[in-house]
Design a protein around this motif. Structure first.
Motif, PDB file in Angstrom:
ATOM      1  N   SER A  30       0.856  -1.187   0.000  1.00 22.38           N
ATOM      2  CA  SER A  30       0.000   0.000   0.000  1.00 22.38           C
ATOM      3  C   SER A  30       0.892   1.237   0.000  1.00 22.38           C
ATOM      4  O   SER A  30       2.027   1.208   0.481  1.00 22.38           O
ATOM      5  N   ILE A  31       0.359   2.303  -0.568  1.00 21.77           N
ATOM      6  CA  ILE A  31       1.056   3.588  -0.612  1.00 21.77           C
ATOM      7  C   ILE A  31       0.176   4.602   0.102  1.00 21.77           C
ATOM      8  O   ILE A  31      -1.004   4.751  -0.234  1.00 21.77           O
ATOM      9  N   ASP A  32       0.747   5.270   1.114  1.00 20.01           N
ATOM     10  CA  ASP A  32       0.031   6.287   1.876  1.00 20.01           C
ATOM     11  C   ASP A  32       0.556   7.654   1.476  1.00 20.01           C
ATOM     12  O   ASP A  32       1.770   7.884   1.493  1.00 20.01           O
ATOM     13  N   ILE A  33      -0.345   8.559   1.165  1.00 15.77           N
ATOM     14  CA  ILE A  33       0.030   9.930   0.817  1.00 15.77           C
ATOM     15  C   ILE A  33      -0.782  10.852   1.712  1.00 15.77           C
ATOM     16  O   ILE A  33      -2.000  10.689   1.841  1.00 15.77           O
ATOM     17  N   ASN A  34      -0.104  11.812   2.358  1.00 21.13           N
ATOM     18  CA  ASN A  34      -0.834  12.777   3.182  1.00 21.13           C
ATOM     19  C   ASN A  34      -0.304  14.179   2.938  1.00 21.13           C
ATOM     20  O   ASN A  34       0.863  14.367   2.609  1.00 21.13           O
ATOM     21  N   ALA A  35      -1.201  15.130   3.069  1.00 22.91           N
ATOM     22  CA  ALA A  35      -0.854  16.540   2.933  1.00 22.91           C
ATOM     23  C   ALA A  35      -1.706  17.317   3.918  1.00 22.91           C
ATOM     24  O   ALA A  35      -2.896  17.036   4.081  1.00 22.91           O
ATOM     25  N   GLY A  36      -1.094  18.280   4.579  1.00 19.61           N
ATOM     26  CA  GLY A  36      -1.835  19.037   5.577  1.00 19.61           C
ATOM     27  C   GLY A  36      -1.090  20.269   6.030  1.00 19.61           C
ATOM     28  O   GLY A  36      -0.169  20.752   5.367  1.00 19.61           O
ATOM     29  N   TYR A  37      -1.486  20.761   7.197  1.00 18.94           N
ATOM     30  CA  TYR A  37      -0.918  21.976   7.759  1.00 18.94           C
ATOM     31  C   TYR A  37      -0.516  21.730   9.205  1.00 18.94           C
ATOM     32  O   TYR A  37      -1.319  21.246  10.006  1.00 18.94           O
ATOM     33  N   ASN A  38       0.733  22.038   9.537  1.00 15.34           N
ATOM     34  CA  ASN A  38       1.211  21.975  10.923  1.00 15.34           C
ATOM     35  C   ASN A  38       0.784  23.249  11.628  1.00 15.34           C
ATOM     36  O   ASN A  38       1.308  24.311  11.344  1.00 15.34           O
ATOM     37  N   TYR A  39      -0.172  23.159  12.536  1.00 16.74           N
ATOM     38  CA  TYR A  39      -0.567  24.356  13.272  1.00 16.74           C
ATOM     39  C   TYR A  39       0.208  24.510  14.569  1.00 16.74           C
ATOM     40  O   TYR A  39       0.216  25.587  15.155  1.00 16.74           O
ATOM     41  N   VAL A  40       0.913  23.476  15.001  1.00 16.11           N
ATOM     42  CA  VAL A  40       1.855  23.564  16.119  1.00 16.11           C
ATOM     43  C   VAL A  40       3.094  22.774  15.736  1.00 16.11           C
ATOM     44  O   VAL A  40       2.993  21.597  15.397  1.00 16.11           O
ATOM     45  N   GLN A  41       4.229  23.418  15.743  1.00 22.36           N
ATOM     46  CA  GLN A  41       5.491  22.719  15.518  1.00 22.36           C
ATOM     47  C   GLN A  41       6.558  23.412  16.348  1.00 22.36           C
ATOM     48  O   GLN A  41       6.945  24.531  16.071  1.00 22.36           O
ATOM     49  N   GLY A  73       3.469  25.492   9.241  1.00 18.55           N
ATOM     50  CA  GLY A  73       3.636  25.381   7.806  1.00 18.55           C
ATOM     51  C   GLY A  73       2.985  24.160   7.209  1.00 18.55           C
ATOM     52  O   GLY A  73       2.313  23.385   7.882  1.00 18.55           O
ATOM     53  N   ILE A  74       3.210  23.977   5.941  1.00 21.74           N
ATOM     54  CA  ILE A  74       2.629  22.885   5.171  1.00 21.74           C
ATOM     55  C   ILE A  74       3.428  21.607   5.407  1.00 21.74           C
ATOM     56  O   ILE A  74       4.640  21.627   5.521  1.00 21.74           O
ATOM     57  N   SER A  75       2.707  20.485   5.433  1.00 24.13           N
ATOM     58  CA  SER A  75       3.325  19.182   5.654  1.00 24.13           C
ATOM     59  C   SER A  75       2.881  18.226   4.559  1.00 24.13           C
ATOM     60  O   SER A  75       1.698  18.159   4.217  1.00 24.13           O
ATOM     61  N   VAL A  76       3.832  17.476   4.000  1.00 27.37           N
ATOM     62  CA  VAL A  76       3.537  16.474   2.970  1.00 27.37           C
ATOM     63  C   VAL A  76       4.316  15.207   3.310  1.00 27.37           C
ATOM     64  O   VAL A  76       5.461  15.271   3.746  1.00 27.37           O
ATOM     65  N   GLY A  77       3.680  14.048   3.136  1.00 28.17           N
ATOM     66  CA  GLY A  77       4.365  12.803   3.431  1.00 28.17           C
ATOM     67  C   GLY A  77       3.923  11.676   2.523  1.00 28.17           C
ATOM     68  O   GLY A  77       2.787  11.667   2.037  1.00 28.17           O
TER      69      GLY A  77
END
Length: 84
Positions: A30-41, A73-77
């Motif tokens: 399986s391939i997992d793709i995620n994209a989002g926003y880090n509101y706390v880092q 910021g933006i997060s992609v994985g």
């Protein structure tokens, strides 16, 4: 020399909201793709010799880091999984 190696610790705190897509081309892969926003880092380096009380737990926020980095910021994985 050992004092320099054991002088501190690194702590990372991250919270994010993301969309997740899982593509499963076969039973094992399986391939997992995620994209989002880090509101706390928060990334911080702390002196391990600084003592704080464990109870109550709100004293953990009283620590002062030697070095700190706060950035949202933006997060992609992407992840590739194999199931046995």
């Amino acid at each position: 020399m050992s004092e320099e190696l054991n002088s501190g610790y690194f702590q990372a705190q991250q919270s994010k909201m993301a969309l997740l897509y899982i593509y499963t081309p076969s039973k094992q892969f399986s391939i997992d793709i995620n994209a989002g926003y880090n509101y706390v880092q928060k990334l911080g380096f702390y002196d391990k010799n600084k003592k704080i009380a464990l109870a109550p737990f709100d004293s953990l926020d009283d620590r002062i880091p030697q070095t700190e980095y706060n950035k949202n910021g933006i997060s992609v994985g992407i992840g590739i999984n194999y199931r046995f």
